[in-house]
Design an enzyme around this catalytic site. Structure first.
Site, mmCIF file in Angstrom:
data_model
loop_
_atom_site.group_PDB
_atom_site.id
_atom_site.type_symbol
_atom_site.label_atom_id
_atom_site.label_comp_id
_atom_site.label_asym_id
_atom_site.label_seq_id
_atom_site.Cartn_x
_atom_site.Cartn_y
_atom_site.Cartn_z
ATOM 1 N N ASP A 162 5.255 10.090 -20.270
ATOM 2 C CA ASP A 162 5.630 10.630 -18.953
ATOM 3 C C ASP A 162 4.651 11.761 -18.661
ATOM 4 O OD1 ASP A 162 6.905 11.240 -16.596
ATOM 5 O OD2 ASP A 162 8.759 11.970 -17.509
ATOM 6 N N ARG A 174 6.783 16.807 -9.922
ATOM 7 C CA ARG A 174 7.602 18.020 -9.926
ATOM 8 C C ARG A 174 6.896 19.189 -9.268
ATOM 9 N NH1 ARG A 174 8.630 14.991 -14.366
ATOM 10 N NH2 ARG A 174 10.797 14.806 -15.068
ATOM 11 N N HIS A 181 5.636 3.575 -6.604
ATOM 12 C CA HIS A 181 6.392 3.738 -7.854
ATOM 13 C C HIS A 181 6.887 2.403 -8.411
ATOM 14 C CE1 HIS A 181 9.046 5.881 -10.736
ATOM 15 N NE2 HIS A 181 8.270 6.927 -10.475
ATOM 16 N N GLU A 211 1.363 5.974 -11.329
ATOM 17 C CA GLU A 211 1.536 6.739 -10.098
ATOM 18 C C GLU A 211 0.221 7.451 -9.774
ATOM 19 O OE1 GLU A 211 5.248 9.130 -10.456
ATOM 20 O OE2 GLU A 211 5.579 7.882 -12.230
#
Length: 340
Positions: A243, A87, A185, A305
């Site tokens: 996450d 993000r 990913h 990731e």
């Protein structure tokens, strides 16, 4: 002995055919890719004389890969993420004293490269290398794509070695100063892509993780993993929900280890990047079936990731994500598979 094979994956229309490329090594590991998103579609590993396990999530046809970007939370199965992974707050950052406004595609924020990301592009097969057992895929972006400054030429080389390592080698060069943060990913499940990951053991080589706000964007602070739910400095069962970005220990290129006691299989992930973002998921909301009619849900796979920090351009204390005009971006991640 290693081999490279090609087969027709799907026909998008009369003019466009999608091919799947397979790398196989002497131990029988086979890794498959398609040009759409430079995506890993499968990693099949022998676990006995008569059984192979497919350890990544994916789809059986190109339409499902394309349509998955319309799901409530796009999974990005197996794809290369870019131009910036993770993000970026308010979809903006300052570069060379100029404010750059990217396309917002996650509320008011920018995530995983925006609306028309690298994951949804058709990459070009640049090279087969039968000696190295490798393929190289390339992508050249339009000038100011998603409002990122410049045009970027990216290459991703996938190499399957005889000692059971999948090496992912990224390179990029830009026509202008810009920012970049690429990652792979794939969602891994060493028990097989039809099951959940909760019985597998996870170790993360990180003593700190990034504090985030309610929108899961880094605040700029680092939190010690001790006495938190994110302490995976010793092996623990995979969490039901994670996450988060883990700050990898300096001087140690191993990022994570994952173990399936069921299949007696271990995967180690190595990287030259400062962080690994770990995410458990894969939910297709009962709208799209996975490979072999699998029903993917919120605990179907785990992503590792390897990357720079999310929102790094907006934090002076984070590693720089700037790629200067004409300079080369180099990133390397290795997925190693071992019998235990």
């Amino acid at each position: 002995m290693h081999t490279i094979n090609i087969n027709l994956f799907n026909e998008v229309n009369d003019d466009q055919k999608i091919f799947e490329y397979h790398l196989t090594n002497k131990n029988g590991i086979q890794v498959s890719f398609i040009e759409y998103g430079a995506t890993i579609t499968s990693i099949k590993i022998p676990v006995s004389n008569d059984k192979k396990v497919d350890v990544v999530l994916g789809f059986d046809n190109i339409d499902d890969y394309i349509n998955s970007f319309g799901l409530p939370n796009a999974p990005y199965f197996g794809a290369i993420i870019g131009q910036y992974s993770g993000r970026i707050k308010n979809a903006s950052f300052i570069l060379n004293n100029e404010k750059i406004d990217l396309n917002a595609n996650s509320g008011e924020n920018h995530i995983h490269g925006g609306i028309h990301s690298f994951s949804q592009k058709y990459w070009h097969l640049e090279k087969f290398d039968e000696v190295e057992n490798a393929i190289t895929l390339t992508l050249t972006t339009d000038e100011n794509q998603e409002n990122y400054p410049g045009s970027l030429k990216v290459s991703v080389k996938y190499q399957l070695t005889e000692d059971d390592k999948l090496i992912v080698d990224y390179k990029a060069i830009s026509t202008n100063d810009t920012i970049i943060n690429l990652t792979q990913h794939s969602y891994f499940n060493l028990d097989g892509h039809e099951k959940d990951v909760l019985n597998q053991d996870l170790k993360i080589y990180a003593e700190k993780y990034l504090e985030t706000d309610q929108q899961n964007i880094p605040t700029g602070k680092f939190i010690d993993v001790k006495n938190t739910n994110f302490d995976f400095t010793d092996y623990k069962k995979c969490p039901e929900k994670v996450d988060n970005t883990f700050v990898l220990n300096e001087g140690n290129d191993v990022a994570v280890s994952l173990i399936s006691k069921q299949n007696k299989l271990q995967m180690n992930v190595y990287t030259n990047q400062p962080a690994v973002h770990v995410y458990v998921g894969g939910n297709c909301f009962n709208q799209i079936k996975g490979k072999e009619n699998a029903n993917y849900h919120t605990k179907s796979g785990i992503c590792f990731e390897t990357q720079n920090f999310p929102d790094a351009p907006n934090h002076a204390n984070f590693p720089s994500a700037i790629l200067k005009k004409g300079e080369s971006y180099n990133q390397k991640t290795i997925f190693e598979f071992k019998k235990i």
